[in-house]
Design a protein around this motif. Structure first.
Motif, PDB file in Angstrom:
ATOM      1  N   SER A  33     111.111  31.403  87.759  1.00  0.00           N
ATOM      2  CA  SER A  33     111.307  30.919  87.098  1.00  0.00           C
ATOM      3  C   SER A  33     109.634  30.585  86.166  1.00  0.00           C
ATOM      4  O   SER A  33     109.795  31.729  84.878  1.00  0.00           O
ATOM      5  CB  SER A  33     111.455  28.898  86.964  1.00  0.00           C
ATOM      6  N   VAL A  34     108.534  30.996  86.800  1.00  0.00           N
ATOM      7  CA  VAL A  34     107.433  31.082  85.796  1.00  0.00           C
ATOM      8  C   VAL A  34     107.496  32.357  85.714  1.00  0.00           C
ATOM      9  O   VAL A  34     106.603  33.583  84.789  1.00  0.00           O
ATOM     10  CB  VAL A  34     106.589  31.193  86.942  1.00  0.00           C
ATOM     11  N   TRP A  39     106.909  36.997  82.098  1.00  0.00           N
ATOM     12  CA  TRP A  39     107.210  38.084  80.955  1.00  0.00           C
ATOM     13  C   TRP A  39     107.976  38.022  79.318  1.00  0.00           C
ATOM     14  O   TRP A  39     107.515  38.738  78.104  1.00  0.00           O
ATOM     15  CB  TRP A  39     108.591  38.766  81.230  1.00  0.00           C
ATOM     16  N   ALA A  40     108.289  36.843  79.720  1.00  0.00           N
ATOM     17  CA  ALA A  40     108.285  36.313  77.804  1.00  0.00           C
ATOM     18  C   ALA A  40     107.332  36.517  77.199  1.00  0.00           C
ATOM     19  O   ALA A  40     107.571  36.887  76.070  1.00  0.00           O
ATOM     20  CB  ALA A  40     109.142  35.010  77.827  1.00  0.00           C
ATOM     21  N   TYR A  41     105.698  35.660  77.283  1.00  0.00           N
ATOM     22  CA  TYR A  41     104.954  35.693  76.882  1.00  0.00           C
ATOM     23  C   TYR A  41     104.174  37.458  76.386  1.00  0.00           C
ATOM     24  O   TYR A  41     103.686  37.454  75.487  1.00  0.00           O
ATOM     25  CB  TYR A  41     103.804  34.698  77.658  1.00  0.00           C
ATOM     26  N   PHE A  42     104.415  38.310  77.481  1.00  0.00           N
ATOM     27  CA  PHE A  42     103.834  39.503  77.411  1.00  0.00           C
ATOM     28  C   PHE A  42     104.724  39.666  76.572  1.00  0.00           C
ATOM     29  O   PHE A  42     105.106  41.106  75.406  1.00  0.00           O
ATOM     30  CB  PHE A  42     104.118  40.671  78.394  1.00  0.00           C
ATOM     31  N   ASP A  43     106.661  39.379  75.872  1.00  0.00           N
ATOM     32  CA  ASP A  43     107.260  40.375  74.952  1.00  0.00           C
ATOM     33  C   ASP A  43     106.349  40.290  73.742  1.00  0.00           C
ATOM     34  O   ASP A  43     107.081  40.498  72.919  1.00  0.00           O
ATOM     35  CB  ASP A  43     108.761  40.029  75.401  1.00  0.00           C
ATOM     36  N   ALA A  44     105.877  38.385  73.745  1.00  0.00           N
ATOM     37  CA  ALA A  44     106.300  38.252  72.523  1.00  0.00           C
ATOM     38  C   ALA A  44     104.679  38.588  72.000  1.00  0.00           C
ATOM     39  O   ALA A  44     103.421  37.569  71.077  1.00  0.00           O
ATOM     40  CB  ALA A  44     105.973  36.421  71.875  1.00  0.00           C
ATOM     41  N   MET A  87     100.621  21.637  89.590  1.00  0.00           N
ATOM     42  CA  MET A  87     101.212  23.065  89.423  1.00  0.00           C
ATOM     43  C   MET A  87     100.497  23.966  90.114  1.00  0.00           C
ATOM     44  O   MET A  87     101.547  24.182  91.449  1.00  0.00           O
ATOM     45  CB  MET A  87     101.484  24.343  88.640  1.00  0.00           C
ATOM     46  N   GLY A  88      99.512  23.740  91.128  1.00  0.00           N
ATOM     47  CA  GLY A  88      98.102  24.237  91.712  1.00  0.00           C
ATOM     48  C   GLY A  88      98.962  24.357  93.144  1.00  0.00           C
ATOM     49  O   GLY A  88      98.753  25.333  94.013  1.00  0.00           O
ATOM     50  N   ARG A  89      99.292  22.936  93.510  1.00  0.00           N
ATOM     51  CA  ARG A  89      99.862  22.681  95.143  1.00  0.00           C
ATOM     52  C   ARG A  89     100.586  23.483  95.110  1.00  0.00           C
ATOM     53  O   ARG A  89     101.171  24.107  96.273  1.00  0.00           O
ATOM     54  CB  ARG A  89      99.821  21.060  94.977  1.00  0.00           C
ATOM     55  N   TRP A  90     102.319  23.319  94.918  1.00  0.00           N
ATOM     56  CA  TRP A  90     103.490  24.417  94.271  1.00  0.00           C
ATOM     57  C   TRP A  90     103.202  25.366  94.143  1.00  0.00           C
ATOM     58  O   TRP A  90     103.993  25.808  95.469  1.00  0.00           O
ATOM     59  CB  TRP A  90     104.321  23.712  93.630  1.00  0.00           C
ATOM     60  N   LEU A  91     102.295  26.270  93.958  1.00  0.00           N
ATOM     61  CA  LEU A  91     101.939  27.766  93.415  1.00  0.00           C
ATOM     62  C   LEU A  91     101.652  28.504  94.924  1.00  0.00           C
ATOM     63  O   LEU A  91     102.352  29.110  95.363  1.00  0.00           O
ATOM     64  CB  LEU A  91     101.237  27.958  92.242  1.00  0.00           C
ATOM     65  N   THR A  92     100.454  27.156  95.314  1.00  0.00           N
ATOM     66  CA  THR A  92      99.965  27.433  96.671  1.00  0.00           C
ATOM     67  C   THR A  92     100.787  27.690  97.187  1.00  0.00           C
ATOM     68  O   THR A  92     100.555  28.506  98.220  1.00  0.00           O
ATOM     69  CB  THR A  92      98.535  26.816  97.139  1.00  0.00           C
TER      70      THR A  92
END
Length: 298
Positions: A33-34, A39-44, A87-92
């Motif tokens: 999901s992240v 990728w959408a950010y880079f598409d723009a 988000m930091g804990r979840w991503l870690t």
């Protein structure tokens, strides 16, 4: 040594250097999901950066892992980074699981200025995290934030390197700039740091920090590739400037989000090695394998 124009040549090139493979300290794997949002950010990118940024390796996760293996990458640091609190804990926790299931991936962590940062970061370090991604630009936080002081101290004591995007490239952030991060290093001089993208575009400032602090490294991520030279040209005497700090230059690429083939990063580094007799094959072996392997304790 000449690297040809194709990714399929990278593994042979690395073998010819007498190396067991590449060690890449700057690779991104993220929850699906992240990653879709990234990728959408880079598409723009034309909106953000004024130029297109076609993501080169937009494939399913197992294919991306297989691509790194084909390129001869024997170990890599999968980097994750939050853009908001919580988000930091979840991503870690996510990247800890990913590394446990992916033989070539070393365990990593991330951080964000929030009250529980030392808790989840400490747990990750205790569990064997060997690098921590810090994205000052995307996270839009001040690295001098009081909430981060215990985290910086923890990493300095543990000797775990933070791979920090704190330069002003590709666009300036609210708290980017090597002068700002220099204040963190002044307070925590033993903190092992990798300046992502060699501090792009402030390459001279990055080298100055390397001379001031013995545990500061730079990674090669996007540095010197044709794409980046248009927006962040290197000093003309760049290879000569690397001689004194050669053992603290480590391979990074930004795979899979780069807008060109992986081989172009290897070509750029090979070009620096060829440009100064004091670098040569020893420098290539160090950057592509020995220095990053030492940093990540492989």
């Amino acid at each position: 040594m000449h690297v040809h124009v194709d990714d399929s040549d990278v593994s042979r090139y690395v073998t010819d250097l007498g190396l067991p493979g590449l060690v890449d300290v700057h690779v991104h794997f993220l929850p699906e999901s992240v990653l879709r949002k990234v990728w959408a950010y880079f598409d723009a990118a034309e909106t953000h950066y004024g130029m297109p940024w076609p993501v080169q390796y937009r494939t399913p996760e197992p294919d991306r892992v297989a691509t790194l293996e084909k390129l001869g990458v024997r170990a890599f640091a999968p980097l994750v980074y939050p853009h908001k609190p919580g988000m930091g804990r979840w991503l870690t926790e996510w990247v800890t699981r990913f590394a446990a299931e992916t033989p070539a991936a070393v365990p990593t962590a991330t951080l964000y200025p929030e009250p529980d940062v030392a808790d989840y970061l400490g747990a990750a370090v205790e569990a064997g995290a060997r690098a921590v991604k810090v994205h000052v630009q995307v996270g839009a936080f001040d690295p001098r934030d009081e909430l981060l002081r215990p985290a910086w101290g923890l990493l300095a004591d543990a000797g775990v390197p933070a791979i920090v995007h704190c330069g002003d490239g590709p666009i300036r952030g609210e708290h980017t700039g090597l002068d700002i991060f220099a204040e963190v290093l002044t307070e925590h001089p033993r903190l092992p740091i990798v300046l992502a993208h060699a501090g792009m575009p402030d390459f001279t400032g990055a080298l100055d920090l390397m001379h001031r602090f013995e545990r500061v490294h730079i990674d090669t991520t996007m540095v010197g590739t044709p794409f980046s030279l248009r927006i962040a040209p290197l000093p003309p005497d760049w290879p000569a400037r690397l001689v004194d700090v050669a053992d603290r230059v480590v391979l990074g690429t930004d795979f899979p989000n780069i807008p060109y083939p992986y081989v172009q990063q290897i070509q750029a580094i090979a070009g620096w090695a060829a440009a100064d007799d004091r670098l040569g094959r020893d420098f290539l072996r160090s950057v592509l394998h020995d220095a990053p392997a030492r940093l990540l304790r492989i």
